[in-house]
Design an enzyme around this catalytic site. Structure first.
Site, PDB file in Angstrom:
ATOM      1  N   CYS A 128      35.118  44.905  30.425  1.00  0.00           N
ATOM      2  CA  CYS A 128      35.825  45.868  31.272  1.00  0.00           C
ATOM      3  C   CYS A 128      36.010  47.223  30.618  1.00  0.00           C
ATOM      4  O   CYS A 128      36.701  48.085  31.156  1.00  0.00           O
ATOM      5  CB  CYS A 128      37.187  45.305  31.658  1.00  0.00           C
ATOM      6  SG  CYS A 128      37.018  43.871  32.697  1.00  0.00           S
ATOM      7  N   ASP A 129      35.439  47.417  29.448  1.00  0.00           N
ATOM      8  CA  ASP A 129      35.616  48.678  28.736  1.00  0.00           C
ATOM      9  C   ASP A 129      34.555  49.688  29.186  1.00  0.00           C
ATOM     10  O   ASP A 129      33.387  49.332  29.325  1.00  0.00           O
ATOM     11  CB  ASP A 129      35.477  48.412  27.228  1.00  0.00           C
ATOM     12  CG  ASP A 129      35.996  49.566  26.413  1.00  0.00           C
ATOM     13  OD1 ASP A 129      35.433  50.673  26.538  1.00  0.00           O
ATOM     14  OD2 ASP A 129      36.966  49.367  25.652  1.00  0.00           O
TER      15      ASP A 129
END
Ligand SMILES: *Cc1c(COP(=O)(O)O)cnc(C)c1O
Length: 387
Positions: free
Chosen positions: A339-340
């Site tokens: 999710c980065d």
């Protein structure tokens, strides 16, 4: 089920046909659980027999950080290579298969006490340094060991420069050679690193010019050197052709013969060139969409689980599994599974549209991939499979 892939002419310029063929054969198995890294043993063997071939009086030490998988280490051992290491963890790997200390060197200029103690008890003898403090540390734990000073050299044209952290200029290096002698170590030589994935053959020329100046200053001070450690840096193909290892080595050999005495010992520490182009990452497409004007393609391996070098300048070549949707090529942003927002592998990939669940092969990915991988966001570190 037999899988088919969209293989184009330029793909077989990047990775050899035999490596690709072997990988495709492996992928015809029923159960494939991605992501994982395939390593072609034959390719490693071929590289191992090539590297060092054209430099007289040379010894090759595989830089373990490029890929420390135990099967890779066993293979390098079987092929007769030495090893370049930086930590007690890497030493433990080698000791687990009984590699003799004479075949291990350390070119990390700043070592932990823990590692120095382990190195001393294992009997390692060759160490790099570029500061007085490092000499003091080694004098205490490894009296009489052989040391070579790390010289700073130009890294122009290297896709992964390494000169910003280590290495000192000629005068300081000369003082450090004397200092090592005064403290009871054996100053035996000079090392440098032209930068990893070095595609500029002249970097070796400037490095050897500088080394020669330092060599002569040392001699005038009464320090007789006998070792030139030329580090790593040999490039591999990612998306385009690069200068051959042969050509680099013939040039280096000629320069060494011109500048240094005949009996100079040469150490070479290749990492990327040994294992990089023997590797093919196998990933699955897990998502696709357009956001604004951009086409996004998401796969199950990313920056944090192996493709770290993609954010620092390395661009890979990709092959996708053939699909019904695949017709025209489109430009994609290729992203990993976490999710980065750093987890973007490539912003400019030209590919026909793959299917969700289809495989994607990432070429020349055997080096500096798994060794960088973390479990960030709960994704596991991909396995390495030797074929
Ligand atoms: C990383 C490293 C190498 C290997 O470099 P490659 O560019 O992968 O060949 C060799 N020597 C030292 C000291 C290194 O830090």
């Amino acid at each position: 089920m037999l899988r088919t892939f969209k293989i184009e002419k330029h793909h077989t310029d990047i990775v050899s046909k035999s490596t690709l063929f072997k990988a495709l054969k492996y992928l015809d198995r029923k159960k494939i659980e991605t992501p994982f890294l395939l390593i072609d043993r034959e390719k490693v063997k071929e590289k191992a027999s090539l590297i060092g071939q054209n430099i007289r009086n040379s010894k090759v030490f595989y830089a373990v950080k490029a890929n420390p998988d135990i099967e890779v280490i066993k293979l390098a051992d079987k092929l007769g290579m030495g090893f370049e290491i930086a930590s007690e963890g890497e030493l433990k790997l080698l000791s687990s298969i009984g590699v003799k200390p004479e075949r291990i060197i350390t070119s990390n200029p700043v070592k932990t006490f823990k590692f120095l103690k382990a190195a001393a008890s294992y009997g390692l003898n060759y160490f790099a340094y570029d500061s007085e403090e490092e000499v003091n540390k080694m004098a205490g734990l490894l009296p009489g060991c052989s040391v070579y000073v790390r010289l700073s050299v130009p890294n122009e044209g290297s896709e992964w420069p390494l000169n910003k952290k280590f290495g000192v200029e000629i005068n300081q290096a000369a003082e450090l050679l004397s200092y090592a002698g005064e403290k009871g170590l054996r100053p035996v030589g000079i090392t440098f690193h032209v930068g990893s994935q070095c595609t500029n053959i002249y970097n070796w020329n400037s490095a050897l010019d500088k080394a020669k100046v330092l060599w002569d200053i040392a001699e005038k001070k009464g320090i007789k050197l006998n070792l030139l450690n030329i580090g790593g840096g040999y490039p591999i193909k990612y998306t385009k052709n690069v200068v051959d290892v042969d050509a680099i080595e013939k040039n280096v050999d000629r320069l060494i013969r011109e500048k240094f005495q005949r009996d100079v010992k040469v150490f070479i520490e290749p990492g990327r060139a040994v294992i990089g182009d023997a590797g093919i990452f196998v990933a699955s497409v897990i998502g696709k969409t357009n956001r604004g004007d951009d086409n996004w393609l998401h796969i199950d391996v990313g920056v944090f689980s192996g493709l770290m070098e993609s954010i620092g300048g390395i661009t890979y070549s990709y092959i996708i599994e053939a699909s019904r949707q695949a017709r025209h090529k489109r430009k994609w942003i290729l992203a990993g599974p976490s999710c980065d927002s750093f987890d973007v592998i490539d912003k400019n990939v030209n590919l026909p549209e793959p299917e969700i669940g289809g495989l994607m092969l990432i070429l020349s990915s055997g080096a500096y991939t798994i060794s960088y991988a973390s479990k960030f966001n709960g994704f596991s570190i991909p396995k390495t499979v030797l074929i």
